[in-house]
Design an enzyme around this catalytic site. Structure first.
Site, PDB file in Angstrom:
ATOM      1  N   HIS A  92       0.801  -1.230   0.000  1.00  0.00           N
ATOM      2  CA  HIS A  92       0.000   0.000   0.000  1.00  0.00           C
ATOM      3  C   HIS A  92       0.828   1.272   0.000  1.00  0.00           C
ATOM      4  O   HIS A  92       0.283   2.353   0.174  1.00  0.00           O
ATOM      5  CB  HIS A  92      -0.900   0.053   1.238  1.00  0.00           C
ATOM      6  CG  HIS A  92      -1.947  -0.998   1.293  1.00  0.00           C
ATOM      7  ND1 HIS A  92      -3.240  -0.792   0.850  1.00  0.00           N
ATOM      8  CD2 HIS A  92      -1.911  -2.264   1.740  1.00  0.00           C
ATOM      9  CE1 HIS A  92      -3.950  -1.892   1.051  1.00  0.00           C
ATOM     10  NE2 HIS A  92      -3.166  -2.804   1.586  1.00  0.00           N
ATOM     11  N   LYS A 116      -8.600  13.879   5.369  1.00  0.00           N
ATOM     12  CA  LYS A 116      -7.782  12.666   5.336  1.00  0.00           C
ATOM     13  C   LYS A 116      -6.746  12.820   6.436  1.00  0.00           C
ATOM     14  O   LYS A 116      -6.669  13.883   7.070  1.00  0.00           O
ATOM     15  CB  LYS A 116      -7.106  12.476   3.972  1.00  0.00           C
ATOM     16  CG  LYS A 116      -6.420  13.745   3.431  1.00  0.00           C
ATOM     17  CD  LYS A 116      -5.831  13.523   2.037  1.00  0.00           C
ATOM     18  CE  LYS A 116      -6.811  13.778   0.920  1.00  0.00           C
ATOM     19  NZ  LYS A 116      -6.932  12.681  -0.032  1.00  0.00           N
ATOM     20  N   ARG A 117      -5.952  11.776   6.703  1.00  0.00           N
ATOM     21  CA  ARG A 117      -4.892  11.927   7.682  1.00  0.00           C
ATOM     22  C   ARG A 117      -3.999  13.102   7.302  1.00  0.00           C
ATOM     23  O   ARG A 117      -3.773  13.362   6.113  1.00  0.00           O
ATOM     24  CB  ARG A 117      -4.072  10.633   7.763  1.00  0.00           C
ATOM     25  CG  ARG A 117      -4.789   9.524   8.492  1.00  0.00           C
ATOM     26  CD  ARG A 117      -5.109   9.893   9.919  1.00  0.00           C
ATOM     27  NE  ARG A 117      -3.898   9.918  10.708  1.00  0.00           N
ATOM     28  CZ  ARG A 117      -3.606   9.032  11.648  1.00  0.00           C
ATOM     29  NH1 ARG A 117      -4.449   8.041  11.940  1.00  0.00           N
ATOM     30  NH2 ARG A 117      -2.478   9.108  12.334  1.00  0.00           N
ATOM     31  N   LYS A 158       0.659  14.413   1.802  1.00  0.00           N
ATOM     32  CA  LYS A 158      -0.693  14.714   1.308  1.00  0.00           C
ATOM     33  C   LYS A 158      -0.884  16.226   1.098  1.00  0.00           C
ATOM     34  O   LYS A 158      -1.870  16.673   0.526  1.00  0.00           O
ATOM     35  CB  LYS A 158      -1.742  14.183   2.280  1.00  0.00           C
ATOM     36  CG  LYS A 158      -1.753  12.648   2.402  1.00  0.00           C
ATOM     37  CD  LYS A 158      -2.815  12.181   3.394  1.00  0.00           C
ATOM     38  CE  LYS A 158      -2.742  10.698   3.730  1.00  0.00           C
ATOM     39  NZ  LYS A 158      -3.314   9.829   2.685  1.00  0.00           N
ATOM     40  N   THR A 198      -8.680   6.724  -1.567  1.00  0.00           N
ATOM     41  CA  THR A 198     -10.022   6.176  -1.801  1.00  0.00           C
ATOM     42  C   THR A 198     -11.090   7.236  -1.531  1.00  0.00           C
ATOM     43  O   THR A 198     -12.209   7.120  -2.035  1.00  0.00           O
ATOM     44  CB  THR A 198     -10.282   4.950  -0.900  1.00  0.00           C
ATOM     45  OG1 THR A 198      -9.779   5.217   0.411  1.00  0.00           O
ATOM     46  CG2 THR A 198      -9.612   3.709  -1.458  1.00  0.00           C
ATOM     47  N   LYS A 233     -14.910   8.446  -3.258  1.00  0.00           N
ATOM     48  CA  LYS A 233     -16.152   8.725  -2.516  1.00  0.00           C
ATOM     49  C   LYS A 233     -16.721  10.085  -2.903  1.00  0.00           C
ATOM     50  O   LYS A 233     -17.936  10.238  -3.093  1.00  0.00           O
ATOM     51  CB  LYS A 233     -15.890   8.690  -1.006  1.00  0.00           C
ATOM     52  CG  LYS A 233     -15.544   7.315  -0.490  1.00  0.00           C
ATOM     53  CD  LYS A 233     -14.980   7.345   0.922  1.00  0.00           C
ATOM     54  CE  LYS A 233     -14.237   6.029   1.187  1.00  0.00           C
ATOM     55  NZ  LYS A 233     -13.394   6.079   2.379  1.00  0.00           N
TER      56      LYS A 233
HETATM   57  O1  H53 Z   1      -3.737   2.723   2.005  1.00  0.00           O
HETATM   58  C1  H53 Z   1      -4.830   3.072   1.173  1.00  0.00           C
HETATM   59  C2  H53 Z   1      -4.359   3.877  -0.016  1.00  0.00           C
HETATM   60  C3  H53 Z   1      -3.524   5.072   0.448  1.00  0.00           C
HETATM   61  C4  H53 Z   1      -2.431   4.613   1.391  1.00  0.00           C
HETATM   62  C5  H53 Z   1      -3.037   3.853   2.538  1.00  0.00           C
HETATM   63  C6  H53 Z   1      -2.070   3.373   3.579  1.00  0.00           C
HETATM   64  C7  H53 Z   1      -2.403   3.513   4.924  1.00  0.00           C
HETATM   65  O2  H53 Z   1      -3.566   4.064   5.275  1.00  0.00           O
HETATM   66  C8  H53 Z   1      -1.516   3.056   5.923  1.00  0.00           C
HETATM   67  C9  H53 Z   1      -0.335   2.450   5.571  1.00  0.00           C
HETATM   68  C10 H53 Z   1      -0.015   2.298   4.238  1.00  0.00           C
HETATM   69  O3  H53 Z   1       1.119   1.680   3.886  1.00  0.00           O
HETATM   70  C11 H53 Z   1      -0.883   2.765   3.243  1.00  0.00           C
HETATM   71  O4  H53 Z   1      -1.707   5.703   1.880  1.00  0.00           O
HETATM   72  O5  H53 Z   1      -2.977   5.710  -0.679  1.00  0.00           O
HETATM   73  O6  H53 Z   1      -5.485   4.309  -0.741  1.00  0.00           O
HETATM   74  C12 H53 Z   1      -5.523   1.795   0.750  1.00  0.00           C
HETATM   75  O7  H53 Z   1      -4.777   1.085  -0.171  1.00  0.00           O
END
Ligand code: H53
Length: 841
Positions: A374, A567-568, A573, A678, A682
């Protein structure tokens, strides 16, 4: 099997089996029964909390009946199951979702109304199940919904944290973390006190030869902890299939506490043992996209993985099949590297406990596992120190070394003499201390590795996993672009839009086949339709404006352009770029004549998101946003032209209010850093446009909806490396508009100038790693295009309709079907029509 009721008595069981309610009357009866017996209350002291509890219990009973049938059906069919291992499941609220998925929301609404309650008030009583940080955890939750809705035999395995992600409060502009004690009352879980697994830690390994001269390794001594299962039913949409999410809770192996120690006066240590054990599942680590290498986290990972594998293996062994058939019955997906120890644990079970040969066992392991990556962010890639692992999991470390040895031997055969390659791909990093590279272990232990959006999947193949593509060939690496469940993110969050779509596409079928949205294209110029469409957006903005008013006290105009970034909070970001843009807008408005101001579209800039408690820079960004808001929102010279809002404690249930209310949302990560994203999906699905960079899933969203319907800007991923190099080794001239923003900040316009120096100096003095300055000009220009476009409401609405019509691809149902076909090789198991129990009778 021993606990099974013999055939002659089964008739009685069938006669008296639980029957799920379907009518309003039966629902009311259940609610009243739960109020009066389960909760020991009455109509004279039934408040909304009690009504929520009783209504949820009524649905829970219903779900568990279907859950039992689904599990029986799957056991009888004896087909392959999927196990989704995720340290995070960001589920949000369950009650509304359960009502919608089983198709009884109207029944419940009317029933509750007859009992004296408004369903909205009851829904809002529920505490979010917030067992996740951000995208990764929410993706897991969407996947569970899709797997159940598509009738896949699938279980989620996770940890039952006592404390989920912290609750965020904003005090004087700063983030303050408050513990999220969510388990006070949770009607959605079933404790399974009979399903308990002993988990071992520490100790040592004794090696000897048995009487047949075989080498045996025995993991001995150390500490034991119990894992207790808690099951959460996951109802599918418009199907009786109800899957299971099994969460493990830790408990002291010695029982509640040690009475012997207690009686002998050693009270403290009798409690300490118990507490140490319970600490394992006590709290979710609040970092998103950051690895901190803490011992307790490794303990969590092994605890969860070992309990889950014990459970999976036990289930397999009941079928009395040969071990070689294990991968035909079991597919395990690793959600990121967090569960990678599962590959090692399965190997250990097979060779140490079941007596298989290494090669035979390893073939089973690699056929069983798939690994989803991810992130490419270096700070997020997990590594565990070898000494730490040696201490906690001595046998596993030996097995990892052996896996690495065989792996490196195979690399050596393929690339003879390439010592550098061996060093690069080794699972063990030769650093001080040595580290276990979990992503490499996950690749070696799986048969497929996937990224989560096309760009991301290409990037991992050409950057962090390049050597592994050479070693294993390109077919091992694939892409499954993320998706979202339309049940929660359209139907539940935006009921009016869902209804309108249903009225034009022949019902709610689009919730099961999201490509049906395509039929909306023909209404993109339909006047009546557009009017209704716009009214719904407006109503959703009014709803959010009310929320803003009650939570922040600020009045915002629902007719203004709502520009949202939730978002976080993370430097990659780039919320900092957004707030710098807001300051630039503020300065621009201040310099405008009254005539010019009249032409400007009023804007509300809305932010939300949590910063990891230890992430100072992210907390500084939150502080700046709040201080800018305090200044701008109270500047009488600005009025409605600009408002800046920070929404406290962004979570899933708040997202359900926020997402339908956007005109524009921001997905502006430095190109190549956001694996997918994601929330972008939405927002578009709810009729908002996007301003975004060419990153993650934004690219595929553009491909699907058309480039006229998205505001893209900024440098491309392929140029990032060169730009960074130029910052550090060439001349680095900063964007003049950005410098003006910095001057304003430094002059103290937004309070103590020193408080924000880290933010400006990251860009001015420390190489601007996230390319804020490089992208700032094109960001500002694109924001001006947004302003212009918004003035033409007619065209704007057409764009949003066309976008929604083309979002079918981003259903998590599509993802799950791709995983099932490409990676898991599993088939759905649909209930037969009219089926009443697992015996097919
Ligand atoms: O995963 C999302 C992606 C997003 C990515 C996120 C993610 C985390 O929330 C935590 C750890 C990590 O390695 C990745 O930042 O881009 O959409 C689902 O795949």
């Amino acid at each position: 099997v021993e606990a099974s009721i013999p055939e002659p008595q089964r008739a009685a069981w069938k006669k008296f089996q639980a029957t799920p309610f379907v009518t309003k009357e039966d629902f009311e009866k259940e609610v009243v029964r739960h109020v009066e017996t389960t909760l020991a209350r009455s109509m004279f002291n039934c408040d909304e909390t009690a009504a929520y509890a009783a209504a949820s219990l009524a649905f829970r009973d219903r779900l568990i009946t279907e859950w039992n049938r689904t599990q029986q059906r799957q056991t009888f069919a004896d087909t392959k199951r999927v196990y989704y291992l995720s340290l995070e499941f960001l589920m949000g609220r369950a009650f509304d979702n359960a009502m919608l998925n089983v198709g009884l929301k109207n029944v419940a609404k009317e029933g509750l109304s007859e009992l004296g309650f408004r369903i909205e008030d009851i829904i809002s009583q529920e505490h979010d199940a917030a067992l996740g940080n951000g995208g990764l955890g929410r993706l897991a939750a969407c996947f569970l919904d899709s797997m159940a809705s598509l009738n896949y035999p699938a279980w989620g395995y996770g940890l039952r944290y006592r404390y989920g992600i912290f609750k965020q409060e904003i005090v004087d502009g700063y983030q303050v973390e408050v513990p999220d004690y969510w388990l006070d009352f949770n009607p959605w879980e079933f404790p399974r006190h009979d399903i308990v697994v002993d988990i071992q830690f520490y100790g040592g390994v004794r090696k000897y030869q048995d009487e047949h001269g075989r080498n045996i390794a025995k993991w001995e001594g150390g500490e034991m902890v119990k894992a207790v299962a808690y099951d959460v039913p996951i109802p599918g949409y418009d199907t009786p299939s109800t899957n299971n999410m099994r969460l493990w809770s830790s408990k002291a192996a010695s029982g509640e506490f040690d009475f012997q120690k207690f009686n002998s006066g050693d009270y403290e240590s009798s409690v300490a043992d118990q507490q140490r054990a319970e600490t394992i599942s006590a709290v979710l680590y609040p970092n998103d996209n950051l690895d901190r290498g803490k011992e307790l986290r490794l303990k969590q990972q092994y605890f969860w993985v070992a309990a889950s594998l014990y459970d999976i293996v036990r289930r397999f062994k009941k079928s009395k099949r040969a071990w070689s058939e294990f991968p035909d019955q079991v597919a395990i997906q690793l959600n990121d590297t967090h569960p990678t120890l599962a590959t090692v644990e399965l190997q250990r079970i097979l060779i140490d406990l079941e007596g298989l040969e290494w090669d035979e066992a390893w073939t089973i392991v690699t056929k069983t596992f798939g690994y989803t990556n991810h992130t490419v962010l270096p700070e997020a890639l997990e590594k565990w120190s070898v000494p730490l692992m040696q201490n906690l999991l001595p046998r596993h470390l030996q097995i990892i070394y052996e896996i690495n040895m065989y792996f490196l031997q195979s690399v050596e055969r393929k690339f003879p003499g390439d010592r550098e390659m061996l060093g690069r791909v080794s699972i063990i990093e030769e650093s001080q201390p040595k580290m276990v590279r979990m992503a490499y272990l996950a690749i070696v232990g799986s048969h497929k590795v996937n990224g989560v959006a096309e760009l991301h999947s290409d990037l991992i193949k050409t950057t962090i996993f390049k050597d592994f593509v050479k070693i294993f060939g390109p077919d091992k690496f694939t892409n499954v672009t993320n998706g979202i469940t339309p049940r929660r993110w359209l139907h539940q969050a935006n009921p009016r839009l869902s209804e309108l779509i249903a009225s034009k596409t022949g019902g709610l079928g689009f919730l099961k086949d999201l490509n049906i949205l395509n039929e909306l294209e023909k209404f993109a110029d339909d006047k009546e339709f557009k009017k209704e469409w716009a009214e719904i957006k407006y109503a959703n903005k009014v709803r959010l404006a009310k929320h803003i008013k009650t939570t922040t006290g600020v009045t915002v105009n629902p007719s203004a352009l709502f520009d949202i970034q939730v978002k976080r909070i993370h430097e990659y970001k780039r919320q900092q770029m957004n707030i710098f843009g807001v300051i630039h807008r503020y300065l621009t408005i201040k310099a405008m004549t009254a005539e010019e101001r009249k032409k400007l579209a009023p804007r509300v800039s809305i932010f939300g998101g949590k910063a990891a408690p230890g992430y100072w820079m992210a907390k500084t960004i939150i502080h700046l946003i709040n201080n800018v808001g305090a200044k701008v929102n109270n500047d009488p010279d600005i009025g409605d032209l600009l408002k800046v809002i920070f929404l406290e404690d962004y979570n899933v249930s708040k997202a359900e209010i926020i997402t339908p209310a956007s005109d524009v949302s921001e997905h502006i990560s430095t190109a190549g850093t956001e694996a997918s994203g994601t929330s972008n999906m939405k927002f578009v699905l709810n009729g908002g446009l996007i301003i975004g960079t060419c990153d993650g899933a934004n690219i595929e969203i553009t491909r699907e909806i058309g480039e006229n319907n998205i505001f893209l800007f900024g440098n491309l991923a392929e140029d990032v490396e060169d730009l960074r190099h130029a910052h550090n080794y060439g001349s680095h001239t900063l964007d003049p508009d950005l410098l003006k923003v910095f001057e304003t900040i430094k002059s103290g316009t937004f309070g103590d100038a020193g408080a924000f120096s880290a933010l400006t100096s990251a860009i001015e003095d420390h190489g601007d790693y996230y390319l804020v300055s490089d992208d700032f000009h094109s960001y500002i220009q694109t924001q001006a295009l947004v302003d212009e476009a918004y003035k033409n409401q007619d065209e704007w609405i057409t764009k949003t309709i066309l976008s929604v019509a083309r979002m079918g691809f981003f259903s998590s149902d599509r993802c799950i079907n791709e995983y099932a076909e490409m990676i898991w090789n599993v088939e759905p198991l649909a209930p037969e029509k009219g089926e009443t129990d697992g015996l097919g009778k």
